[in-house]
Design an enzyme around this catalytic site. Structure first.
Site, PDB file in Angstrom:
ATOM      1  N   LYS A   1     -64.914   0.880   1.899  1.00  0.00           N
ATOM      2  CA  LYS A   1     -64.468   1.199   3.364  1.00  0.00           C
ATOM      3  C   LYS A   1     -64.372   2.720   3.580  1.00  0.00           C
ATOM      4  O   LYS A   1     -64.800   3.238   4.483  1.00  0.00           O
ATOM      5  CB  LYS A   1     -63.181   0.677   3.553  1.00  0.00           C
ATOM      6  CG  LYS A   1     -62.707   0.509   4.949  1.00  0.00           C
ATOM      7  CD  LYS A   1     -61.287  -0.013   4.982  1.00  0.00           C
ATOM      8  CE  LYS A   1     -61.219  -1.738   4.748  1.00  0.00           C
ATOM      9  NZ  LYS A   1     -60.273  -2.207   4.595  1.00  0.00           N
TER      10      LYS A   1
ATOM     11  N   ARG B   1     -54.806   1.326   4.669  1.00  0.00           N
ATOM     12  CA  ARG B   1     -55.828   0.458   4.185  1.00  0.00           C
ATOM     13  C   ARG B   1     -56.239   0.377   2.837  1.00  0.00           C
ATOM     14  O   ARG B   1     -56.824   1.593   2.340  1.00  0.00           O
ATOM     15  CB  ARG B   1     -57.052   0.543   5.276  1.00  0.00           C
ATOM     16  CG  ARG B   1     -56.593   0.826   6.559  1.00  0.00           C
ATOM     17  CD  ARG B   1     -57.858   1.176   7.500  1.00  0.00           C
ATOM     18  NE  ARG B   1     -58.524   0.144   7.903  1.00  0.00           N
ATOM     19  CZ  ARG B   1     -60.030   0.192   8.324  1.00  0.00           C
ATOM     20  NH1 ARG B   1     -60.196   1.371   8.873  1.00  0.00           N
ATOM     21  NH2 ARG B   1     -60.679  -1.040   8.752  1.00  0.00           N
TER      22      ARG B   1
ATOM     23  N   GLY C   1     -58.827 -10.233  -2.044  1.00  0.00           N
ATOM     24  CA  GLY C   1     -57.533 -10.673  -2.585  1.00  0.00           C
ATOM     25  C   GLY C   1     -56.425  -9.514  -2.769  1.00  0.00           C
ATOM     26  O   GLY C   1     -55.430  -9.826  -2.963  1.00  0.00           O
TER      27      GLY C   1
ATOM     28  N   MET D   1     -54.316  -5.862  -1.104  1.00  0.00           N
ATOM     29  CA  MET D   1     -53.395  -5.667  -0.127  1.00  0.00           C
ATOM     30  C   MET D   1     -53.607  -5.834   1.223  1.00  0.00           C
ATOM     31  O   MET D   1     -54.922  -5.389   1.659  1.00  0.00           O
ATOM     32  CB  MET D   1     -52.608  -4.203  -0.468  1.00  0.00           C
ATOM     33  CG  MET D   1     -51.337  -4.036   0.353  1.00  0.00           C
ATOM     34  SD  MET D   1     -51.054  -2.437   0.296  1.00  0.00           S
ATOM     35  CE  MET D   1     -51.921  -1.993   1.871  1.00  0.00           C
TER      36      MET D   1
ATOM     37  N   ARG E   1     -70.129  -2.338   7.160  1.00  0.00           N
ATOM     38  CA  ARG E   1     -70.333  -2.650   5.912  1.00  0.00           C
ATOM     39  C   ARG E   1     -71.300  -3.552   5.842  1.00  0.00           C
ATOM     40  O   ARG E   1     -71.844  -4.291   7.109  1.00  0.00           O
ATOM     41  CB  ARG E   1     -69.210  -3.186   5.132  1.00  0.00           C
ATOM     42  CG  ARG E   1     -68.778  -4.637   5.785  1.00  0.00           C
ATOM     43  CD  ARG E   1     -67.649  -5.152   5.141  1.00  0.00           C
ATOM     44  NE  ARG E   1     -66.796  -5.968   5.979  1.00  0.00           N
ATOM     45  CZ  ARG E   1     -65.678  -6.601   5.801  1.00  0.00           C
ATOM     46  NH1 ARG E   1     -65.035  -6.003   4.690  1.00  0.00           N
ATOM     47  NH2 ARG E   1     -64.916  -7.430   6.685  1.00  0.00           N
TER      48      ARG E   1
ATOM     49  N   HIS F   1     -76.282 -39.688 -18.133  1.00  0.00           N
ATOM     50  CA  HIS F   1     -77.700 -40.293 -17.457  1.00  0.00           C
ATOM     51  C   HIS F   1     -77.970 -40.168 -15.932  1.00  0.00           C
ATOM     52  O   HIS F   1     -79.011 -39.782 -15.449  1.00  0.00           O
ATOM     53  CB  HIS F   1     -77.795 -41.810 -17.915  1.00  0.00           C
ATOM     54  CG  HIS F   1     -78.880 -42.521 -17.304  1.00  0.00           C
ATOM     55  ND1 HIS F   1     -78.718 -43.303 -16.073  1.00  0.00           N
ATOM     56  CD2 HIS F   1     -79.984 -42.979 -17.764  1.00  0.00           C
ATOM     57  CE1 HIS F   1     -79.840 -44.032 -15.808  1.00  0.00           C
ATOM     58  NE2 HIS F   1     -80.692 -43.683 -16.921  1.00  0.00           N
TER      59      HIS F   1
ATOM     60  N   SER G   1     -92.623 -24.162 -26.284  1.00  0.00           N
ATOM     61  CA  SER G   1     -91.828 -24.080 -25.168  1.00  0.00           C
ATOM     62  C   SER G   1     -90.257 -24.257 -25.616  1.00  0.00           C
ATOM     63  O   SER G   1     -89.872 -25.305 -26.253  1.00  0.00           O
ATOM     64  CB  SER G   1     -91.978 -25.322 -24.422  1.00  0.00           C
ATOM     65  OG  SER G   1     -91.207 -25.411 -23.403  1.00  0.00           O
TER      66      SER G   1
ATOM     67  N   CYS H   1     -88.346 -24.375 -20.793  1.00  0.00           N
ATOM     68  CA  CYS H   1     -88.304 -25.245 -20.041  1.00  0.00           C
ATOM     69  C   CYS H   1     -86.920 -25.936 -19.785  1.00  0.00           C
ATOM     70  O   CYS H   1     -86.925 -27.267 -19.221  1.00  0.00           O
ATOM     71  CB  CYS H   1     -89.341 -26.467 -20.405  1.00  0.00           C
ATOM     72  SG  CYS H   1     -88.982 -27.191 -22.018  1.00  0.00           S
TER      73      CYS H   1
ATOM     74  N   TYR I   1     -94.288 -17.944 -19.240  1.00  0.00           N
ATOM     75  CA  TYR I   1     -93.757 -18.751 -18.200  1.00  0.00           C
ATOM     76  C   TYR I   1     -92.653 -19.265 -18.275  1.00  0.00           C
ATOM     77  O   TYR I   1     -91.883 -19.243 -19.312  1.00  0.00           O
ATOM     78  CB  TYR I   1     -95.050 -19.990 -17.975  1.00  0.00           C
ATOM     79  CG  TYR I   1     -94.610 -20.776 -18.922  1.00  0.00           C
ATOM     80  CD1 TYR I   1     -93.974 -22.020 -18.626  1.00  0.00           C
ATOM     81  CD2 TYR I   1     -95.553 -21.039 -19.797  1.00  0.00           C
ATOM     82  CE1 TYR I   1     -93.774 -22.900 -19.460  1.00  0.00           C
ATOM     83  CE2 TYR I   1     -95.571 -21.910 -20.907  1.00  0.00           C
ATOM     84  CZ  TYR I   1     -94.721 -22.845 -20.648  1.00  0.00           C
ATOM     85  OH  TYR I   1     -94.478 -23.913 -21.738  1.00  0.00           O
TER      86      TYR I   1
HETATM   87  P1  ADP Z   1     -59.534  -5.788   6.000  1.00  0.00           P
HETATM   88  O1  ADP Z   1     -60.387  -5.094   4.759  1.00  0.00           O
HETATM   89  O2  ADP Z   1     -58.981  -7.036   5.721  1.00  0.00           O
HETATM   90  O3  ADP Z   1     -60.669  -5.777   7.280  1.00  0.00           O
HETATM   91  P2  ADP Z   1     -58.755  -3.326   7.529  1.00  0.00           P
HETATM   92  O4  ADP Z   1     -58.220  -2.236   6.677  1.00  0.00           O
HETATM   93  O5  ADP Z   1     -59.902  -3.266   7.867  1.00  0.00           O
HETATM   94  O6  ADP Z   1     -58.698  -4.760   6.688  1.00  0.00           O
HETATM   95  O7  ADP Z   1     -57.723  -3.486   8.544  1.00  0.00           O
HETATM   96  C1  ADP Z   1     -57.596  -4.667   9.095  1.00  0.00           C
HETATM   97  C2  ADP Z   1     -57.412  -4.629  10.706  1.00  0.00           C
HETATM   98  O8  ADP Z   1     -56.677  -3.685  11.224  1.00  0.00           O
HETATM   99  C3  ADP Z   1     -58.960  -4.603  11.112  1.00  0.00           C
HETATM  100  O9  ADP Z   1     -59.128  -5.410  12.522  1.00  0.00           O
HETATM  101  C4  ADP Z   1     -58.908  -3.159  11.696  1.00  0.00           C
HETATM  102  O10 ADP Z   1     -59.707  -3.062  12.781  1.00  0.00           O
HETATM  103  C5  ADP Z   1     -57.333  -2.890  12.187  1.00  0.00           C
HETATM  104  N1  ADP Z   1     -56.931  -1.413  11.772  1.00  0.00           N
HETATM  105  C6  ADP Z   1     -57.022  -0.725  10.708  1.00  0.00           C
HETATM  106  N2  ADP Z   1     -56.983   0.557  10.757  1.00  0.00           N
HETATM  107  C7  ADP Z   1     -56.673   0.694  12.125  1.00  0.00           C
HETATM  108  C8  ADP Z   1     -56.387   2.012  13.069  1.00  0.00           C
HETATM  109  N3  ADP Z   1     -56.359   3.119  12.357  1.00  0.00           N
HETATM  110  N4  ADP Z   1     -56.276   1.742  14.272  1.00  0.00           N
HETATM  111  C9  ADP Z   1     -56.388   0.500  14.955  1.00  0.00           C
HETATM  112  N5  ADP Z   1     -56.633  -0.887  14.041  1.00  0.00           N
HETATM  113  C10 ADP Z   1     -56.938  -0.488  12.807  1.00  0.00           C
HETATM  114 MG    MG Z   2     -61.838  -4.690   8.048  1.00  0.00          MG
END
Ligand code: ADP
Ligand code: MG
Ligand code: MG
Length: 889
Positions: free
Chosen positions: A25, A95, A104, A106, A339, A455, A772, A840, A860
């Site tokens: 990210k 984030r 999985g 935060m 991404r 079987h 084989s 095989c 092969y």
């Molecule tokens: P995930 O990895 O679960 O997608 P994100 O970090 O991308 O988590 O964030 C989750 C949500 O919060 C997303 O919809 C993202 O657009 C929104 N978001 C994250 N940072 C901001 C920000 N600075 N301003 C507005 N919305 C945000």
């Molecule tokens: Mg996101």
């Protein structure tokens, strides 16, 4: 501890090459910032800082705090806002983001920086108190849940109580005053649960959030996710701190997610969803149903135009389909994430090929873009991915593909109904050779017992039929013709559906789609064929399979098993006579009846393959497998003995069979009298098969089709076993040829599936034209595991606890089994440089095993017909990744 490491990077300091340090990210936010796209400013705390936090005994170092403070000061300067300033408060999101995107970890914290004072500032500044207090309560809720670990249900309860009291149904009906009341109660909850007040100092809020992200790297969800996806535990996660932008500031604001192409079909179209007047998490939370992205075009045409431009710029830049998050604040567009987008197999193929046509990527890149594992989805009838399914019960995914049909509990019934044009699914505790006609008649097989090599599983895979085995959650009552899953009762004639790729059983009908080799898929595979150096053959026991495999591009048959030919319903009685015969004459009699049938089998298979190589393995399983099951037989004999008016002839016959079954009974059939051991003690069976092979080849020769049969002796462990049987093949050839004109080119080789054979491959190669590797049995014999027992009993535990890194029956064990393969090839080729080698086992259709075969110089791989396209692609990827290997012999 102090270090001089740089732990914090502003978005304008990073780039997409810095994924390891900044996480996916963070690296992409930096890359977009460098490209001058509208990204809210911010900074990334590196994955190294996370690792340092763990090294320091889960403590954030003072030096990191200093770095964060400095970055914050710069952010304040850049934005003109400041932390805790109620006239113009700086608000940020926190984030998490590791190298691999990991659901999985935060949850994101939004609106950080709000407190009792700044919330008033925000209300004044935006002239929108409702928005301000709503944002604050969201922040308290998220922070308390994610950082303080307070159950979010406690907060939800406050809101729903209030709505109930007011007679409201939706959150937006609440006013600023209502939200203020909620905030008051939220703060009480925090005090009660933590014995502290909700932190008012924005810096404290931030430090605690950073720590929570670091800690989340090792929460249970994240650990499980990493194990599932084989991601290393030592990578650590980065933390992104970013200026908030608000999509919930009115009808000129909103938030959305979009893919640059359709991720389910690969179609060239902007694909996504948009929600007016909402913050990021509303889309996910499903509070309101988002609208298609085209809605944005109607309400904010200019913003839409700009978004389309940026999307296509991002796709060109990353040269791949992008998954993009964005927000519009008062008519201004902000990019929040990009991404490489996840996609279905169909979309992966289409996008890769189209991007080559568009000149965006080259062919090798396209070939590497498609995951061979994913192609399975395209090569079997499968459940339409667009529908949501309710799963009744799960078993072992024994043979991929999907099917819908009426439940039947015995083979005769299956056959009878199928003749009437009904689609049926055969449900049995387990299947035996006697059920074969029922299996043929059914769409799919479901058994409550047995493993991946039972079987039912083996036969179904061979036929390309969907099959689930070991589905212990179903309790079958054959007498009543019904099965139960807990409370649910399924009777004969009820419709169920199964997905053999997932092992799932559903009630009723589900929509299916046919396997497809789309034009793009065919084109991609033709590129693979130009690149790859490893041949791809197929495992096929019938002319139908052979044809299917050739359609999919197989260059020969690497394994034609003959045991299924013995199990055809019209042959079972003759095969039984052969086994039961007391004298060699009696046995010859039965074999004489089987000979023309076998000859016919081989004739059609050779004909279908039109001169391509065909490896035929002589009979392998122990003879008792062709007789009825001992327990069932005992019951039957017992019943006959007790019955009032006995049918004495039937009783005698059954008793004879029982005696024979008992005499053939083995303590451990896997290691018993089977394979070449059978061929040596009872040479007439193998001689009949070899004669049938030669006869068929001679007939085709007359018809102008040149075949080169490759006769394969199974389960050789000692060179003498092979030399004896090679002698038998040669004698048989002389005998057959005497009465015919012309000569055949044929070879005799062996399956290497016993460690001793691999270790003495130099001796064995003297008598073998090819090796084989039967990697299924070689894995069983090397590990000393019986696969069914291992998979049913302890293998899952081993995998869960990392005793073994992978299931060795799925991915070849390079260090053990692989070493035997390598040793065998080396020893064999030292004696016979042009020795042909291949595998095989089921590994022949698995990408990592295919790569291994390429690296070790095998000629092969051979796999089931449906896996041939996948193997062609995997073989090409091996060459692209490791370079050309040139001639191997
Ligand atoms: P995930 O990895 O679960 O997608 P994100 O970090 O991308 O988590 O964030 C989750 C949500 O919060 C997303 O919809 C993202 O657009 C929104 N978001 C994250 N940072 C901001 C920000 N600075 N301003 C507005 N919305 C945000
Ligand atoms: Mg996101
Ligand atoms: Mg074997």
């Amino acid at each position: 501890m102090t270090t001089n490491k740089k732990y914090v990077y502003h978005f304008n300091e990073g780039s997409k090459e810095m994924r390891d340090l900044l996480g996916g990210k963070g690296a992409n936010l930096a890359e977009m910032t460098r490209a001058a796209l509208p990204v809210p400013p911010g900074f990334t705390i590196t994955t190294e800082a996370c690792n340092q936090y763990y090294n320091d005994g889960k403590r954030i170092s003072d030096s990191l705090i200093q770095d964060v403070d400095a970055a914050l000061a710069k952010l304040e300067q850049d934005t003109g806002k400041s932390f805790g300033n109620s006239n113009n408060p700086l608000l940020v999101s926190v984030r998490s983001g590791s190298v691999h995107s990991m659901p999985g970890m935060m949850d994101t914290i939004l609106n950080l920086g709000l407190n009792d004072e700044t919330v008033v500032g925000l209300a004044n500044l935006t002239n929108n108190p409702r928005f301000a207090f709503d944002s604050y309560r969201r922040f308290i809720q998220m922070f308390s849940n994610v950082v303080l670990g307070i159950d979010s249900y406690l907060f939800e309860e406050v809101i729903s109580d209030l709505k109930e009291r007011q007679g409201f149904s939706f959150d937006p009906e609440l006013t600023a005053e209502h939200w203020q009341e909620v905030i008051g109660q939220f703060k009480q909850i925090v005090r009660k649960e933590t014995k502290h007040d909700f932190p008012q100092d924005p810096k404290q809020q931030l430090y605690q959030s950073i720590e929570a992200v670091f800690a989340s790297w090792n929460n249970q969800r994240a650990i499980i996710y990493r194990r599932l996806h084989k991601i290393s535990d030592t990578l650590g996660t980065a933390v992104n701190v970013q200026l908030m932008v608000f999509g919930n500031m009115g009808e000129d604001s909103g938030t959305g997610v979009a893919f640059t192409r359709n991720p389910s079909t690969g179609e060239m179209e902007l694909y996504g969803e948009f929600l007016l007047n909402a913050q990021g998490e509303d889309v996910v939370a499903g509070i309101r149903t988002p609208e298609p992205i085209s809605r944005l075009q109607k309400v904010m045409p200019e913003v839409y135009e700009q978004f389309v431009r940026i999307s296509s710029q991002l796709e060109k830049h990353y040269q791949d389909l992008q998954d993009i998050e964005f927000t519009v604040e008062r008519g201004k567009l902000f990019m929040l994430q990009t991404r490489n987008g996840k996609r279905t197999a169909a979309a992966a193929v289409k996008v890769a090929v189209q991007m080559v046509h568009e000149g965006l990527i080259d062919r090798n890149t396209a070939l590497l873009r498609v995951d061979p594992d994913q192609l399975n989805q395209l090569l079997h009838r499968r459940i339409d991915e667009r529908v949501n399914l309710e799963v009744l019960v799960k078993g072992l995914p024994a043979s991929p593909g999907a099917a819908t049909g009426k439940v039947v509990f015995d083979a005769d019934e299956a056959e009878a109904l199928a003749k009437k044009g009904e689609k049926v699914i055969l449900v049995r505790p387990e299947t035996t050779p006697e059920d074969i006609h029922g299996i043929i008649a059914s769409e799919a097989i479901l058994t409550s017992r047995g493993g991946m090599t039972s079987h039912a599983a083996v036969v179904a895979r061979g036929m390309g039929k969907a099959c689930i085995c070991g589905c212990e959650g179903i309790k079958i009552d054959l007498q009543k013709k019904e099965f139960r899953v807990g409370e649910v009762l399924v009777r004969e004639g009820n419709t169920i559906s199964i997905d053999g790729s997932l092992g799932t059983v559903m009630l009723g009908e589900v929509p299916l789609v046919d396997p497809e080799l789309t034009p793009e898929f065919i084109e991609l595979l033709s590129w693979a064929d130009e690149v790859r150096e490893l041949s791809v053959r197929t495992n096929a026991d019938t002319p139908e399979d052979a044809r299917k495999a050739r359609d999919f591009g197989a260059e020969g048959i690497g394994l034609c098993r003959t045991e299924h030919m013995f199990m055809a319903p019209d042959r079972v009685p003759i095969v039984r006579d052969m086994i039961m015969s007391e004298s060699i004459e009696e046995r010859q009699d039965a074999l004489a009846q089987l000979l023309p049938m076998q000859q016919n089998d081989f004739y059609h298979i050779f004909k279908e393959m039109q001169g391509l190589p065909v490896t035929i393995r002589l009979l392998d399983p122990p003879l008792h497998e062709f007789l009825p099951n001992l327990e069932e037989l005992l019951l039957e004999v017992d019943r006959l003995r007790r019955s009032e008016n006995k049918d004495l002839i039937e009783l005698r016959t059954k008793e004879d069979i029982l005696r024979k079954v008992r005499s053939l009974h083995e303590m451990n059939p896997m290691l018993g009298h089977r394979g070449c051991r059978l061929g040596i003690v009872n040479p007439e069976i193998y001689a009949m098969q070899v004669e049938a092979i030669f006869n068929a080849a001679f007939i085709l020769l007359e018809e102008g089709i040149v075949t080169e049969p490759e006769i394969m002796i199974p389960l050789v462990g000692h060179v003498n076993e092979l030399s004896l049987l090679r002698e038998m093949v040669m004698q048989t050839y002389e005998r057959v040829r005497k009465n015919l004109s012309g000569e055949l080119n044929f070879t005799v080789g062996t399956m290497i599936e016993i460690p001793r054979a691999a270790l003495t491959a130099d001796q064995i190669a003297e008598y073998a034209d090819f090796f084989s590797y039967g990697t299924n049995d070689l894995t069983q014999t090397t590990f000393g595991y019986s696969r069914d027992d291992a998979e049913g009993k302890f293998l899952q535990y081993y995998l869960d606890h990392k005793v073994l890194p992978e299931n060795p029956f799925v991915v070849i064990d390079r260090e053990g089994v692989g070493k035997l393969i390598e040793t065998g090839v080396k020893l064999g080729r030292a004696v016979k440089p042009d020795l042909k080698t291949g595998i095989c086992g089921e590994h022949g259709g698995e990408k990592s095993s295919i790569e291994f075969c390429y690296l070790k110089g095998l000629n092969y791989v051979s796999c089931s017909p449906f896996r041939v396209p996948l193997a062609r692609l995997a073989a090409a990827q091996a060459t692209i990744k490791h370079g050309k290997r040139g001639k191997v012999n």
